[in-house]
Scaffold this active site. Sequence first.
Site, PDB file in Angstrom:
ATOM      1  N   VAL A  26       0.823  -1.201   0.000  1.00 50.23           N
ATOM      2  CA  VAL A  26       0.000   0.000   0.000  1.00 50.23           C
ATOM      3  C   VAL A  26       0.861   1.256   0.000  1.00 50.23           C
ATOM      4  CG1 VAL A  26      -1.544   1.358   1.466  1.00 50.23           C
ATOM      5  CG2 VAL A  26      -1.931  -1.070   1.166  1.00 50.23           C
ATOM      6  N   ASP A 139      -3.312  -7.226  10.332  1.00 50.28           N
ATOM      7  CA  ASP A 139      -3.169  -7.434   8.885  1.00 50.28           C
ATOM      8  C   ASP A 139      -2.506  -8.780   8.607  1.00 50.28           C
ATOM      9  OD1 ASP A 139      -3.721  -6.634   6.325  1.00 50.28           O
ATOM     10  OD2 ASP A 139      -1.970  -5.327   6.111  1.00 50.28           O
TER      11      ASP A 139
HETATM   12  N1  LIG Z   1      12.189  -8.182   4.687  1.00 46.43           N
HETATM   13  C1  LIG Z   1      11.688  -8.553   3.520  1.00 46.43           C
HETATM   14  N2  LIG Z   1      12.341  -9.456   2.757  1.00 46.43           N
HETATM   15  C2  LIG Z   1      11.815  -9.843   1.585  1.00 46.43           C
HETATM   16  N3  LIG Z   1      10.664  -9.386   1.059  1.00 46.43           N
HETATM   17  C3  LIG Z   1       9.980  -8.476   1.772  1.00 46.43           C
HETATM   18  C4  LIG Z   1      10.454  -8.017   3.032  1.00 46.43           C
HETATM   19  N4  LIG Z   1       9.567  -7.131   3.508  1.00 46.43           N
HETATM   20  C5  LIG Z   1       8.594  -7.041   2.605  1.00 46.43           C
HETATM   21  N5  LIG Z   1       8.825  -7.849   1.553  1.00 46.43           N
HETATM   22  C6  LIG Z   1       7.966  -7.998   0.373  1.00 46.43           C
HETATM   23  O1  LIG Z   1       7.398  -6.752   0.055  1.00 46.43           O
HETATM   24  C7  LIG Z   1       5.980  -6.820   0.088  1.00 46.43           C
HETATM   25  C8  LIG Z   1       5.395  -5.521   0.568  1.00 46.43           C
HETATM   26  O2  LIG Z   1       5.909  -5.217   1.843  1.00 46.43           O
HETATM   27  P1  LIG Z   1       4.979  -4.663   2.993  1.00 46.43           P
HETATM   28  O3  LIG Z   1       3.839  -5.602   3.168  1.00 46.43           O
HETATM   29  O4  LIG Z   1       5.766  -4.412   4.213  1.00 46.43           O
HETATM   30  O5  LIG Z   1       4.491  -3.299   2.358  1.00 46.43           O
HETATM   31  P2  LIG Z   1       3.187  -2.497   2.723  1.00 46.43           P
HETATM   32  O6  LIG Z   1       3.176  -1.263   1.909  1.00 46.43           O
HETATM   33  O7  LIG Z   1       3.133  -2.349   4.199  1.00 46.43           O
HETATM   34  O8  LIG Z   1       2.083  -3.531   2.215  1.00 46.43           O
HETATM   35  P3  LIG Z   1       0.639  -3.901   2.725  1.00 46.43           P
HETATM   36  O9  LIG Z   1       0.201  -2.853   3.658  1.00 46.43           O
HETATM   37  O10 LIG Z   1      -0.136  -4.002   1.466  1.00 46.43           O
HETATM   38  O11 LIG Z   1       0.769  -5.257   3.399  1.00 46.43           O
HETATM   39  C9  LIG Z   1       5.669  -8.016   0.992  1.00 46.43           C
HETATM   40  O12 LIG Z   1       4.427  -8.585   0.670  1.00 46.43           O
HETATM   41  C10 LIG Z   1       6.820  -8.947   0.677  1.00 46.43           C
HETATM   42  O13 LIG Z   1       6.543  -9.721  -0.471  1.00 46.43           O
END
Ligand SMILES: Nc1ncnc2c1ncn2[C@@H]1O[C@H](COP(=O)(O)OP(=O)(O)OP(=O)(O)O)[C@@H](O)[C@H]1O
Length: 675
Positions: A26, A139
């Site tokens: 997001v 989440d």
């Molecule tokens: N430490 C990590 N190592 C490898 N891949 C990662 C890592 N952190 C996140 N990702 C990848 O990046 C994607 C998005 O990260 P994250 O969920 O933290 O973002 P976000 O913007 O908070 O997403 P959302 O709120 O939609 O869950 C994750 O679904 C995962 O596939």
Amino acid sequence: MESGSEKKFPLNAKDYKLYEEIGDGVSATVHRALCIPLNIVVAIKVLDLEKCNNDLDGIRREVQTMSLINHPNVLQAHCSFTAGHQLWVVMPYMAGGSCLHIIKSSYQDGFEEPVIATLLRETLKALVYLHAHGHIHRDVKAGNILLDSNGAVKLADFGVSACMFDTGDRQRSRNTFVGTPCWMAPEVMQQLHGYDFKADVWSFGITALELAHGHAPFSKYPPMKVLLMTLQNAPPGLDYERDKRFSKAFKEMVGTCLVKDPKKRPTSEKLLKHPFFKHARPADYLVKTILNGLPPLGDRYRQIKSKEADLLMQNKSEYEAHLSQQEYIRGISAWNFNLEDLKTQAALISDDDSSHAEEPDFHRKQCERQDESALSPERASSSATAPSQDDELNDIPDLDRSFASFPIKPLQALKGCFDINEDDDNTTTPDWNDANLINTGQQLLTKASIGSLAHTTNEDDTAAQNTSIPRHVIPEQKKYLSGSIIPESTFSPKRITSDADREIQQRRYQTERSYSGSLYRTKRDSADETTEVPHVEHKGRFKVTSADLSPKGSTNSTLTPFGGGSSSPSSLNATSASILPSIQSILQQNAMQREEILRLIKYVEQTSAKQPGSPETSMDELLQTPPATSRERELQSQVMLLQQSFSSLTEELKKQKQRNGQLENQLNALTQRND
Ligand SMILES: Nc1ncnc2c1ncn2[C@@H]1O[C@H](COP(=O)(O)OP(=O)(O)OP(=O)(O)O)[C@@H](O)[C@H]1O
């Protein structure tokens, strides 16, 4: 992979080399990267703070949570810092990627049961830990379950997590609607009596289905439809016919999670004892079964993205619909929103959708209710309860409006708040160790206050400062990192360790929350509503036309908001019954606002008392005196903003008092008539 947990990660973007993108969400994109001085491969989540709008609080929460947790199944941040208008969160690199990415690239129809049991047991351990420390993740989904190259499973993404011990703003935020619709527990959607850690147990059940089928239930539907289906239909579950390959234990485990009444759901701790988890295997089993042979994460991510783009571009309108749905999901996932709005929009969706063949669970469920009732008694009675849920839906209050007068946190105030490192809070590894936390809280308070105030020099941003700044200087409250207020209890040595404790905590929590009221409803239904000009509201990424949403006829009587406008004797009982909680809510809302005003007054008093040489100077005089330093200018603008907030709150309070009076009169009249 070297964990790097004992190392000091630098707080400067120059010390990192960003490689390929490995994920997005997001609010952020995630890159593989190299920490140059330590020669460790890491993942860096890059958030554009300027685009984050008013979700900065959520981001801050994520960073704080991620930096303090210490459990093998919870992804802990190494450090975070701002780089220009970006926030960088440095984390261990999870080379296996998320379960969602693994599903999308190689297991579209879901995993085998032992894999699922292994993934879920590890995830559940993370939840047990988080819940025991007062956190609701909010989440839980396959996209947030990450694997490293050794098959270690970690729960990530605390963007929307909440602390059950919070007070103030953060406690109110638990009245808000966060999560992703398909995984969201009904009580979270309803916002009626609040929710607690059991919401995570529901999401965990949905995640189990996602891992089993390759997608979450109702995932093909637009989010509004998902909301309605979750609220009105039988809970989803594993199907006896379609899911023959899965054991009875798995079906039962899912059934116990996906019970609509949160009280009937097990705690995460209890769930962990379910026989299903005996099927779980060690981490290397995941390496052998699902990780070996997968392309590198970056390649996989690229493939998934291009596959998605190809599919969507085949049909432009589908693509547009998808985009808008993505926006909608993101909107829901990232921001608070109004269920009334969604409900109205959902009503516009043709019911033909319900016959969508994509969701055989749901339709089969209607035929197999008897069977399923063995797993979850709720499912068998769902059709009988549907109408009442619908009624409830009509009464769902919007809980977020009352604090609209406290605007977003400014970017400037946040800078410095994020510049944290595990080493910042003493030299020990961050832990839930209570003594450490107390120190941490105090140290970080100093740091956050200094950081945020020192950075707050941009005059353009002052308009947005009236929430964060006062909070940073509110006395007698412990501050945590960037200034969030954490009560003493967070640091208290007493932890919730048993189900009984948790139930007590839950009851206390629900009692506290159940008074929260609906200023939106009150406002919308006020007598002068008819004179309101139709307007477009921007709610996160939504555009909602309020005029379209007002129920017809609701302006004729001040009672209609709650009872639909009927004045027939039979409806009077229902009306008075439904009006009581609303009145209670409004009263409580007033109390909360008063509390807020008192805090503001206290702050204003303190600020004025701190002005050098003139402790008794009146506020007006103070503001008329030309400021000598930028610090004084800054304080003056804060005081002015506080005064503005104060007067708008006072006005709001007055209005609410009037409204209360009216409602009480009406209630009395109704009660008399009923008698
Ligand atoms: N430490 C990590 N190592 C490898 N891949 C990662 C890592 N952190 C996140 N990702 C990848 O990046 C994607 C998005 O990260 P994250 O969920 O933290 O973002 P976000 O913007 O908070 O997403 P959302 O709120 O939609 O869950 C994750 O679904 C995962 O596939």
